[in-house]
Scaffold this active site. Sequence first.
Site, PDB file in Angstrom:
ATOM      1  N   CYS A 295      25.824  61.437  54.894  1.00  0.00           N
ATOM      2  CA  CYS A 295      25.686  60.877  56.235  1.00  0.00           C
ATOM      3  C   CYS A 295      25.369  59.398  56.116  1.00  0.00           C
ATOM      4  O   CYS A 295      25.142  58.873  55.025  1.00  0.00           O
ATOM      5  CB  CYS A 295      24.597  61.593  57.036  1.00  0.00           C
ATOM      6  SG  CYS A 295      22.936  61.334  56.385  1.00  0.00           S
TER       7      CYS A 295
ATOM      8  N   CYS B 254      22.231  58.222  54.223  1.00  0.00           N
ATOM      9  CA  CYS B 254      22.373  58.111  52.763  1.00  0.00           C
ATOM     10  C   CYS B 254      22.907  56.728  52.397  1.00  0.00           C
ATOM     11  O   CYS B 254      22.398  56.063  51.482  1.00  0.00           O
ATOM     12  CB  CYS B 254      23.338  59.175  52.242  1.00  0.00           C
ATOM     13  SG  CYS B 254      22.988  60.865  52.765  1.00  0.00           S
TER      14      CYS B 254
ATOM     15  N   ASP C 156      46.959  23.915  63.905  1.00  0.00           N
ATOM     16  CA  ASP C 156      47.425  22.769  63.138  1.00  0.00           C
ATOM     17  C   ASP C 156      48.915  22.606  63.422  1.00  0.00           C
ATOM     18  O   ASP C 156      49.615  23.588  63.689  1.00  0.00           O
ATOM     19  CB  ASP C 156      47.187  23.026  61.649  1.00  0.00           C
ATOM     20  CG  ASP C 156      47.862  21.983  60.781  1.00  0.00           C
ATOM     21  OD1 ASP C 156      47.608  20.789  61.000  1.00  0.00           O
ATOM     22  OD2 ASP C 156      48.650  22.370  59.905  1.00  0.00           O
TER      23      ASP C 156
ATOM     24  N   ASP D 178      47.213  25.720  57.387  1.00  0.00           N
ATOM     25  CA  ASP D 178      47.783  26.125  56.103  1.00  0.00           C
ATOM     26  C   ASP D 178      47.519  25.149  54.972  1.00  0.00           C
ATOM     27  O   ASP D 178      47.877  25.421  53.826  1.00  0.00           O
ATOM     28  CB  ASP D 178      49.301  26.316  56.239  1.00  0.00           C
ATOM     29  CG  ASP D 178      50.038  24.991  56.352  1.00  0.00           C
ATOM     30  OD1 ASP D 178      49.464  24.043  56.931  1.00  0.00           O
ATOM     31  OD2 ASP D 178      51.176  24.902  55.864  1.00  0.00           O
TER      32      ASP D 178
ATOM     33  N   ASP E 188      43.221  21.331  56.398  1.00  0.00           N
ATOM     34  CA  ASP E 188      42.782  22.283  57.422  1.00  0.00           C
ATOM     35  C   ASP E 188      41.541  23.062  56.985  1.00  0.00           C
ATOM     36  O   ASP E 188      40.888  23.692  57.818  1.00  0.00           O
ATOM     37  CB  ASP E 188      43.896  23.296  57.730  1.00  0.00           C
ATOM     38  CG  ASP E 188      45.144  22.631  58.278  1.00  0.00           C
ATOM     39  OD1 ASP E 188      44.998  21.681  59.058  1.00  0.00           O
ATOM     40  OD2 ASP E 188      46.250  23.061  57.917  1.00  0.00           O
TER      41      ASP E 188
END
Length: 830
Positions: free
Chosen positions: A37, A40, A521, A719, A723
């Site tokens: 559960c 645990c 961007d 990318d 950035d």
Amino acid sequence: MAENRTDILETVDSHSEADVDLLVNESVSLPIEGMMCTTCALRVERRLSALPGVSTAVVNYATEEALVRFDGPPIPVSELISTVENTGYQIHTSEAETIVSGENAGPDADALEIDLLARNGVLEVSRVDEADDVLLRVKYIPGMVKSYELEAAFDLHRGDPMGGSNNDSVVEDSDDRHAIRLGKLRNSLWLAGILSVPIAVISMAHGLLRIPNQNLVLFLLSTPVVLVAGRQFFVLAARAARHGASDMNTLVALGVGAAYSYSVAAVFFPSFFLATGQAPEVYFEAAAIIVTLILVGRLIEERAKGRTGAAIKGLIALQPDEALVIREGYEILTPTNQVRIGDLVILKPGERIPVDGILVSGESSVDESMLTGEPIPVTKQAGDRVSAGTVNTTGSFKVEVTRVGRDTMLSQIVRLVQEAQSSKAPIQKLADRIAAVFVPVVLSIAVITGIVWMLFGPDPVVNHALLRFVTVLIIACPCALGLATPTAIVVGTGRAAAKGILLRDGSAIQTSGAVTTVALDKTGTVTEGRPSVQEVIVSEGYDSSSVLSLAASIEKLSEHPIAIAIVAAATHSGVEIREASSFESETGSGVTGVVDRQEIIVGNQSYLESNGVEFVDRERNDGWDSKGYTTVFVARDGVIIGSLAIADTIRTTSKSAIQDLKTLGLSVLLISGDRAASADEIGRQVGVSRVVSDVRPHEKTAAIKSLQEKGEIVAMVGDGINDAPALAQADVGIALVSGTDIAVEASDVTLMQADLRSVVESIKLSRITMSVIRQNLFFAFIYNIICIPVAAGVLYPAFGIVLSPVLASAAMALSSISVVSNSLRLKRLI
């Protein structure tokens, strides 16, 4: 998010662009056995998190894994294992065997043993020395050590693998464990179910069947159910108690044990009850049926949990088992795990590519949908990269292997998805805090309930008090709380991966679903990112060839897309590209260098002005801005000698994707290092009115901060290196995998396809996943808030209604099943 990536912000300026690589933080994933559960999982998580050197530890009950990240160098795995075992659970391990033969078997075995023990995840190497052979047995943690890594070591030291339990991956090994648990649960359920049916019939007949010694018969039928089929509850509860803890098994064991023990006493010591004036009632049917129904719930839950990891299994299945390799002039069908970097692999039409590599001869179209989600095959020629798991659709070609095993793009995707599935969303914190105290609180409520019914309940008070005590213990369910978030995250991240969207963790899902503004961007994100030189204007006394030659001579030392475009234009025109020295670069602005003892500066206007270049006449190229061109100026010894018009094509899907973002109710912002006129023109063409232009990397970060200070939740899509600071600052950083490795590292979401439609998909997916998580948590909370008081008997004084332990066990089982089933709906919704 920004505070988690300070190191990226500090090092970004010194980092050069490189081939994309999906970077994975220094971490260890441990498969844990014995958790029943969420309590645990929380107990293991707290113990691991307290270890010196551990940055974070997340234990996922749904995936049964612990993901441990470190502040510095990883601490020994033995210490992690010891911590888990001291908490009352086990680390799952596998074994492999090999024989080292030959004249040098002894020294080779020694070298192999040293090699194996040096690997993080190898726990033990035992050996048996024979006449000319040495048998080595290796005990290791699957996932940390892959079978192909062991086989490579065996091959290096002339060892022959003998099978053992060499699993190809942690997922396959997990499948084996899952199947074993299902088998045990199924066997226990068969035993409990077969015996519980006559128990229920006899008990509900209320003596009409006239069975001699009925209570003794019920005892004989129920004992195997409780002590054999239900043995796991008592064993696991005792294990938790030995470590000073309690969990779901504690509640079940106490409830079933109390009902069964009371009934045994009533059968064998009836005089004790008669002496107190009470009839010796028995509750064997409650104990037996509770065990049966809980086993039904756990069996269904186990099946559902197995289905949540289907995406990972599907990804791993994409890699072929064999590859056709050229060695010593011969074509040899070789197991994929024995292919080495530098090998030449032959691919025929219809075959799935087994490794990452570079196409060296031939031409074909490759289906990369497993990476990008894009169904249209991509044409590949000599020099192009191909990835493991993709499909060669038409021609034949040869590939030089550049990555194998865990370094392939496919393996990195699998690791990222596994880490995401092992993470937690912030919304889970409330459920964790409640689950941490849930069992002790329920035990207290059950005891108080029993006492109240003993003092104020109707006759027979002992019987009523016992039933209310048992019912409270049985109906309480922390499992639903624990499964509410992780099951949805596992399914959601798996579906996202199938669409080419890699979510770093649960926090990325939650924050993406709450985004209000998307900052884009321009170059490489809204546009193709492959600019080219459109026009060249020169000053008096110069021609286009000489200007292009000087610009290319400097730019060849840069990897910026505009630099690549200038060099490509010079190469295409056949002009001379000379040697340059004293090269310096300012990210996003320009470059300087010396060519033939002349200082050459190439860049935007502000960069040239900061280097002492004066601008006098700009009218001649103002028309470029209206066309969306980027102007790059070239100066020699402080004087402008020409300018280049650079154009970057807008992606065909950008405009429609931006419109879709607006339809979702999001504000869209375009951020660019280009001049205002150029950026505004691109914004106009794609339908973005809010444009921030002529900004450097730190100014992009400032723009994101400004939006956040106004209460906006910002997603930044980019990318490139420039950035990375903005990606790190944003609430959600979204990187295109076509970009640089540092951009990917700074992001929360990685898009395998350079298409803004994937941004739309990721936000939609996150919103749907969060909706399901909220539904799960609502149900889990409401279930316990309503059912526990009803089980305690709050309705009895006004309505005379009490809940039987049997109905309580059915409700408890259904609570977990409903949460997991609701999460599985995501497979249809996404």
